[in-house]
Design a protein around this motif. Structure first.
Motif, PDB file in Angstrom:
ATOM      1  N   LEU A 163       0.810  -1.225   0.000  1.00 14.81           N
ATOM      2  CA  LEU A 163       0.000   0.000   0.000  1.00 14.81           C
ATOM      3  C   LEU A 163       0.839   1.267   0.000  1.00 14.81           C
ATOM      4  N   THR A 164       2.045   1.185   0.536  1.00 16.24           N
ATOM      5  CA  THR A 164       2.908   2.374   0.549  1.00 16.24           C
ATOM      6  C   THR A 164       3.883   2.394  -0.623  1.00 16.24           C
ATOM      7  N   ASP A 165       4.367   1.238  -1.019  1.00 12.36           N
ATOM      8  CA  ASP A 165       5.407   1.179  -2.048  1.00 12.36           C
ATOM      9  C   ASP A 165       4.847   1.309  -3.461  1.00 12.36           C
ATOM     10  N   VAL A 166       3.763   0.611  -3.765  1.00  7.74           N
ATOM     11  CA  VAL A 166       3.241   0.582  -5.134  1.00  7.74           C
ATOM     12  C   VAL A 166       2.800   1.967  -5.620  1.00  7.74           C
ATOM     13  N   PRO A 167       2.040   2.751  -4.853  1.00  6.44           N
ATOM     14  CA  PRO A 167       1.662   4.077  -5.367  1.00  6.44           C
ATOM     15  C   PRO A 167       2.860   4.991  -5.645  1.00  6.44           C
ATOM     16  N   VAL A 168       3.855   4.946  -4.782  1.00  7.13           N
ATOM     17  CA  VAL A 168       5.046   5.779  -5.004  1.00  7.13           C
ATOM     18  C   VAL A 168       5.792   5.322  -6.256  1.00  7.13           C
ATOM     19  N   THR A 169       5.953   4.010  -6.409  1.00  9.30           N
ATOM     20  CA  THR A 169       6.627   3.473  -7.591  1.00  9.30           C
ATOM     21  C   THR A 169       5.864   3.845  -8.855  1.00  9.30           C
ATOM     22  N   CYS A 170       4.538   3.719  -8.820  1.00  4.91           N
ATOM     23  CA  CYS A 170       3.721   4.080  -9.986  1.00  4.91           C
ATOM     24  C   CYS A 170       3.870   5.559 -10.329  1.00  4.91           C
ATOM     25  N   ALA A 171       3.816   6.403  -9.325  1.00  4.40           N
ATOM     26  CA  ALA A 171       3.919   7.847  -9.566  1.00  4.40           C
ATOM     27  C   ALA A 171       5.281   8.216 -10.145  1.00  4.40           C
ATOM     28  N   LEU A 172       6.349   7.662  -9.586  1.00  5.31           N
ATOM     29  CA  LEU A 172       7.689   7.987 -10.083  1.00  5.31           C
ATOM     30  C   LEU A 172       7.919   7.436 -11.485  1.00  5.31           C
ATOM     31  N   SER A 173       7.422   6.228 -11.745  1.00  7.40           N
ATOM     32  CA  SER A 173       7.575   5.638 -13.084  1.00  7.40           C
ATOM     33  C   SER A 173       6.773   6.438 -14.115  1.00  7.40           C
ATOM     34  N   ALA A 174       5.570   6.854 -13.746  1.00  2.00           N
ATOM     35  CA  ALA A 174       4.749   7.658 -14.655  1.00  2.00           C
ATOM     36  C   ALA A 174       5.404   9.018 -14.919  1.00  2.00           C
ATOM     37  N   LEU A 175       5.942   9.632 -13.888  1.00  2.00           N
ATOM     38  CA  LEU A 175       6.635  10.915 -14.065  1.00  2.00           C
ATOM     39  C   LEU A 175       7.817  10.758 -15.014  1.00  2.00           C
ATOM     40  N   LEU A 176       8.605   9.722 -14.819  1.00  2.00           N
ATOM     41  CA  LEU A 176       9.741   9.469 -15.713  1.00  2.00           C
ATOM     42  C   LEU A 176       9.248   9.251 -17.141  1.00  2.00           C
ATOM     43  N   GLY A 177       8.158   8.480 -17.306  1.00  2.00           N
ATOM     44  CA  GLY A 177       7.608   8.240 -18.634  1.00  2.00           C
ATOM     45  C   GLY A 177       7.122   9.514 -19.308  1.00  2.00           C
ATOM     46  N   VAL A 178       6.467  10.382 -18.543  1.00  2.00           N
ATOM     47  CA  VAL A 178       5.968  11.647 -19.087  1.00  2.00           C
ATOM     48  C   VAL A 178       7.136  12.515 -19.564  1.00  2.00           C
ATOM     49  N   LEU A 179       8.240  12.480 -18.845  1.00  2.00           N
ATOM     50  CA  LEU A 179       9.403  13.275 -19.234  1.00  2.00           C
ATOM     51  C   LEU A 179      10.152  12.671 -20.418  1.00  2.00           C
ATOM     52  N   ILE A 180      10.295  11.358 -20.437  1.00  2.00           N
ATOM     53  CA  ILE A 180      11.116  10.699 -21.459  1.00  2.00           C
ATOM     54  C   ILE A 180      10.409  10.594 -22.810  1.00  2.00           C
ATOM     55  N   TYR A 181       9.118  10.322 -22.812  1.00  2.00           N
ATOM     56  CA  TYR A 181       8.395  10.067 -24.067  1.00  2.00           C
ATOM     57  C   TYR A 181       8.623  11.154 -25.115  1.00  2.00           C
ATOM     58  N   PRO A 182       8.377  12.413 -24.807  1.00  2.00           N
ATOM     59  CA  PRO A 182       8.593  13.432 -25.849  1.00  2.00           C
ATOM     60  C   PRO A 182      10.072  13.649 -26.168  1.00  2.00           C
ATOM     61  N   LEU A 183      10.947  13.440 -25.201  1.00  2.00           N
ATOM     62  CA  LEU A 183      12.373  13.640 -25.455  1.00  2.00           C
ATOM     63  C   LEU A 183      12.938  12.613 -26.425  1.00  2.00           C
ATOM     64  N   CYS A 184      12.355  11.422 -26.452  1.00  2.00           N
ATOM     65  CA  CYS A 184      12.830  10.361 -27.345  1.00  2.00           C
ATOM     66  C   CYS A 184      12.200  10.429 -28.726  1.00  2.00           C
ATOM     67  N   GLY A 185      11.200  11.278 -28.903  1.00  2.00           N
ATOM     68  CA  GLY A 185      10.552  11.399 -30.205  1.00  2.00           C
ATOM     69  C   GLY A 185       9.779  10.148 -30.597  1.00  2.00           C
ATOM     70  N   LEU A 186       9.146   9.510 -29.631  1.00  2.00           N
ATOM     71  CA  LEU A 186       8.383   8.304 -29.918  1.00  2.00           C
ATOM     72  C   LEU A 186       7.070   8.653 -30.603  1.00  2.00           C
ATOM     73  N   ARG A 187       6.341   7.644 -31.043  1.00  2.00           N
ATOM     74  CA  ARG A 187       5.109   7.833 -31.816  1.00  2.00           C
ATOM     75  C   ARG A 187       4.164   8.839 -31.174  1.00  2.00           C
ATOM     76  N   PRO A 188       3.672   9.775 -31.966  1.00  2.00           N
ATOM     77  CA  PRO A 188       2.681  10.704 -31.418  1.00  2.00           C
ATOM     78  C   PRO A 188       1.335   9.999 -31.251  1.00  2.00           C
ATOM     79  N   GLY A 189       0.521  10.520 -30.375  1.00  2.00           N
ATOM     80  CA  GLY A 189      -0.816   9.976 -30.173  1.00  2.00           C
ATOM     81  C   GLY A 189      -1.033   9.563 -28.732  1.00  2.00           C
ATOM     82  N   THR A 190      -2.281   9.624 -28.329  1.00  2.00           N
ATOM     83  CA  THR A 190      -2.633   9.304 -26.947  1.00  2.00           C
ATOM     84  C   THR A 190      -2.455   7.825 -26.641  1.00  2.00           C
TER      85      THR A 190
END
Length: 181
Positions: free
Chosen positions: A14-41
């Motif tokens: 209950l404490t570890d999974v939400p933090v891991t999810c939030a940090l992984s999502a934040l990293l993904g949000v930052l990396i996706y546009p920087l890598c020039g991956l496929r556009p689209g939702t």
């Protein structure tokens, strides 16, 4: 003993999974546009799902190693060789069809393999590629110039023809559940 194993595991999740999810999502949000991956939702959300699933699975594997090892030093010593095996059997370094029969189960346990396979499937599925400039597809084949006209050809060449990002997220979820049990 202050508490049983069940409440400890529940509180840890209950404490570890939400933090891991939030940090992984934040990293993904930052990396996706920087890598020039496929556009689209849809490709972006699939990428985030894979990033979060990989983060949770890595955390679960770390908890498993920590619980299985007699000391912190032993757990830390076990992790690098395990990661090397996962990288070797990620589906890119050794083609899945080239893995010896008695080791075919190893790629199924690799977090790196499922993340890589899902990311590749997410990026290449449905794409079409132009032939090299000045060459028709037929001429490129005749000259031996590597040319794969679609993303599906790329996936087939890698042995990932049946792969989907969702299937890889499910595999990472299964690995997480096994590690937690």
């Amino acid at each position: 003993r202050l508490y049983a194993v069940g409440p400890y595991v529940a509180s840890k999740l209950l404490t570890d999974v939400p933090v891991t999810c939030a940090l992984s999502a934040l990293l993904g949000v930052l990396i996706y546009p920087l890598c020039g991956l496929r556009p689209g939702t849809q490709p972006f959300l699939a990428f985030l799902g894979l990033a979060v699933a990989e983060g949770v699975a890595s955390s679960a594997l770390g908890l498993l190693l920590g619980a299985a090892a007699p000391t912190t030093e032993a757990a830390l010593a076990m992790f690098p060789p395990l990661i090397v095996v996962m990288v070797i059997f990620n589906g890119y370094n050794i083609h899945p069809d080239s893995v010896p029969r008695y080791l075919r189960w190893v790629p199924s346990c690799s977090l790196v393999r499922w993340t890589f396979e899902g990311m590749v499937a997410n990026e290449f599925a449905g794409l079409r590629f132009d032939p090299p400039p000045g060459l028709s597809p037929r001429m490129a084949r005749r000259l031996g110039v590597p040319y794969l006209p679609t993303g599906e050809h790329v996936l087939e060449n890698l042995g990932f023809a049946q792969s989907t990002a969702g299937g890889c997220v499910a595999a990472l979820g299964l690995i997480s559940a096994v590690c937690w049990l």
